[in-house]
Scaffold this motif. Sequence first.
Motif, PDB file in Angstrom:
ATOM      1  N   ARG A  22       0.817  -1.210   0.000  1.00 58.06           N
ATOM      2  CA  ARG A  22       0.000   0.000   0.000  1.00 58.06           C
ATOM      3  C   ARG A  22       0.855   1.267   0.000  1.00 58.06           C
ATOM      4  NH1 ARG A  22      -4.546   1.006   4.599  1.00 58.06           N
ATOM      5  NH2 ARG A  22      -2.759   1.712   5.821  1.00 58.06           N
ATOM      6  N   GLU A  23       1.981   1.219   0.683  1.00 55.87           N
ATOM      7  CA  GLU A  23       2.784   2.426   0.842  1.00 55.87           C
ATOM      8  C   GLU A  23       3.799   2.647  -0.273  1.00 55.87           C
ATOM      9  OE1 GLU A  23       4.444   2.277   4.757  1.00 55.87           O
ATOM     10  OE2 GLU A  23       2.547   2.842   5.723  1.00 55.87           O
ATOM     11  N   ASN A  24       3.974   1.649  -1.157  1.00 55.26           N
ATOM     12  CA  ASN A  24       4.985   1.845  -2.208  1.00 55.26           C
ATOM     13  C   ASN A  24       4.520   2.765  -3.325  1.00 55.26           C
ATOM     14  OD1 ASN A  24       3.476   0.318  -4.099  1.00 55.26           O
ATOM     15  ND2 ASN A  24       4.514  -1.577  -3.537  1.00 55.26           N
ATOM     16  N   GLY A  25       3.212   3.106  -3.346  1.00 54.68           N
ATOM     17  CA  GLY A  25       2.718   4.095  -4.293  1.00 54.68           C
ATOM     18  C   GLY A  25       2.518   3.613  -5.714  1.00 54.68           C
ATOM     19  N   LEU A  26       2.652   2.313  -5.942  1.00 53.31           N
ATOM     20  CA  LEU A  26       2.507   1.789  -7.303  1.00 53.31           C
ATOM     21  C   LEU A  26       1.054   1.551  -7.690  1.00 53.31           C
ATOM     22  CD1 LEU A  26       5.434  -0.805  -7.316  1.00 53.31           C
ATOM     23  CD2 LEU A  26       5.397   1.453  -8.396  1.00 53.31           C
ATOM     24  N   PHE A  27       0.178   1.418  -6.690  1.00 53.94           N
ATOM     25  CA  PHE A  27      -1.212   1.076  -6.966  1.00 53.94           C
ATOM     26  C   PHE A  27      -2.130   2.034  -6.211  1.00 53.94           C
ATOM     27  CE2 PHE A  27       1.323  -2.842  -6.751  1.00 53.94           C
ATOM     28  CZ  PHE A  27       1.166  -3.328  -8.032  1.00 53.94           C
ATOM     29  N   GLU A  28      -3.332   2.214  -6.766  1.00 53.85           N
ATOM     30  CA  GLU A  28      -4.349   3.029  -6.121  1.00 53.85           C
ATOM     31  C   GLU A  28      -5.711   2.363  -6.277  1.00 53.85           C
ATOM     32  OE1 GLU A  28      -3.981   5.773  -4.362  1.00 53.85           O
ATOM     33  OE2 GLU A  28      -1.831   6.032  -4.717  1.00 53.85           O
ATOM     34  N   GLY A  29      -6.624   2.639  -5.350  1.00 48.98           N
ATOM     35  CA  GLY A  29      -8.012   2.202  -5.469  1.00 48.98           C
ATOM     36  C   GLY A  29      -8.186   0.711  -5.658  1.00 48.98           C
ATOM     37  N   LYS A  30      -8.983   0.338  -6.664  1.00 48.27           N
ATOM     38  CA  LYS A  30      -9.271  -1.070  -6.913  1.00 48.27           C
ATOM     39  C   LYS A  30      -8.024  -1.856  -7.279  1.00 48.27           C
ATOM     40  CE  LYS A  30     -14.139  -0.641  -8.241  1.00 48.27           C
ATOM     41  NZ  LYS A  30     -15.154  -0.878  -9.302  1.00 48.27           N
ATOM     42  N   ALA A  31      -7.094  -1.222  -8.000  1.00 42.70           N
ATOM     43  CA  ALA A  31      -5.843  -1.894  -8.359  1.00 42.70           C
ATOM     44  C   ALA A  31      -5.037  -2.231  -7.111  1.00 42.70           C
ATOM     45  CB  ALA A  31      -5.026  -1.022  -9.311  1.00 42.70           C
ATOM     46  N   LEU A  32      -5.063  -1.339  -6.131  1.00 38.96           N
ATOM     47  CA  LEU A  32      -4.378  -1.606  -4.874  1.00 38.96           C
ATOM     48  C   LEU A  32      -5.027  -2.782  -4.157  1.00 38.96           C
ATOM     49  CD1 LEU A  32      -2.456  -1.000  -2.542  1.00 38.96           C
ATOM     50  CD2 LEU A  32      -4.019   0.822  -1.813  1.00 38.96           C
ATOM     51  N   GLY A  33      -6.346  -2.799  -4.118  1.00 43.61           N
ATOM     52  CA  GLY A  33      -7.047  -3.906  -3.485  1.00 43.61           C
ATOM     53  C   GLY A  33      -6.731  -5.241  -4.141  1.00 43.61           C
ATOM     54  N   SER A  34      -6.720  -5.265  -5.466  1.00 41.26           N
ATOM     55  CA  SER A  34      -6.427  -6.500  -6.202  1.00 41.26           C
ATOM     56  C   SER A  34      -5.003  -6.974  -5.937  1.00 41.26           C
ATOM     57  CB  SER A  34      -6.632  -6.284  -7.698  1.00 41.26           C
ATOM     58  OG  SER A  34      -7.995  -5.993  -7.977  1.00 41.26           O
ATOM     59  N   ALA A  35      -4.055  -6.026  -5.955  1.00 45.37           N
ATOM     60  CA  ALA A  35      -2.657  -6.386  -5.699  1.00 45.37           C
ATOM     61  C   ALA A  35      -2.496  -6.937  -4.287  1.00 45.37           C
ATOM     62  CB  ALA A  35      -1.761  -5.175  -5.911  1.00 45.37           C
ATOM     63  N   GLY A  36      -3.144  -6.295  -3.330  1.00 44.58           N
ATOM     64  CA  GLY A  36      -3.054  -6.757  -1.951  1.00 44.58           C
ATOM     65  C   GLY A  36      -3.628  -8.147  -1.780  1.00 44.58           C
TER      66      GLY A  36
END
Length: 245
Positions: A22-36
């Motif tokens: 979450r803190e690396n700044g590569l993803f936001e929003g739904k993309a962040l959720g999917s990556a996580g």
Amino acid sequence: MTDAELAAQIAAAAGRILIEVRENGLFEGKALGSAGDEVSNRFLLHALHAQRPDDGVLSEESRDTLLRREKSRVWIIDPVDGTREYGEKRDDWAVHVGLSIDGEAKVGAVALPGLNGGVVLRSDRVAPLPEPAATPRLVVSRTRPAKEALAVAEAIGGELIAMGSAGAKAMAVVRGQAEIYLHSGGQYQWDNCAPVAVAKAHGLHCSRIDGSPLLYNQPDTELPDLLICRTQWTERVLEEVRRIG
């Protein structure tokens, strides 16, 4: 290590990984959720396979083959409980690692990585429950509170507290931030197995909202309703649910 130690260790580690993603700044929003979801799931599956290769696993983020039904010991995991909250960079999300033995939630750890310093609630480390509030507090979904919870709150003069993920809400009762968590309208086994194991260990009542037991490692992964509450409120809440009925 014991099952409870394993559950706590890998839930905490998955939480740290999720914070880093979450803190690396590569993803936001739904993309962040999917990556996580993907990263946490892979870590948890690899850890369980390495440490408990003979046990079954049921994960929200993996295809269910029902081979788990042949096992008496099944780990039930939610790599990110509250993907929406995680993607929105809130703190009310969780990582669930639960162990069902013969259909009962026996062992569990719920990590709350978004809280300051990260918090892990465990079934093997039980702290006394804080004193309950004079006015009962019901923790409900911040987006779709259960109609039964709303009706029960009105009937008993309760206060509503809106919160994100199922794990965060269940642990709010364990942590003394609420007295009652009543949910209806849809959950799955991974949404509540670990929280129920932790809540039961702390002496809380855990059941379906009709009072029947919560059963895990069932063929149907749905487990649509849940009640976790202080024991002094159990009969009153169940009575009100029956009356609403």
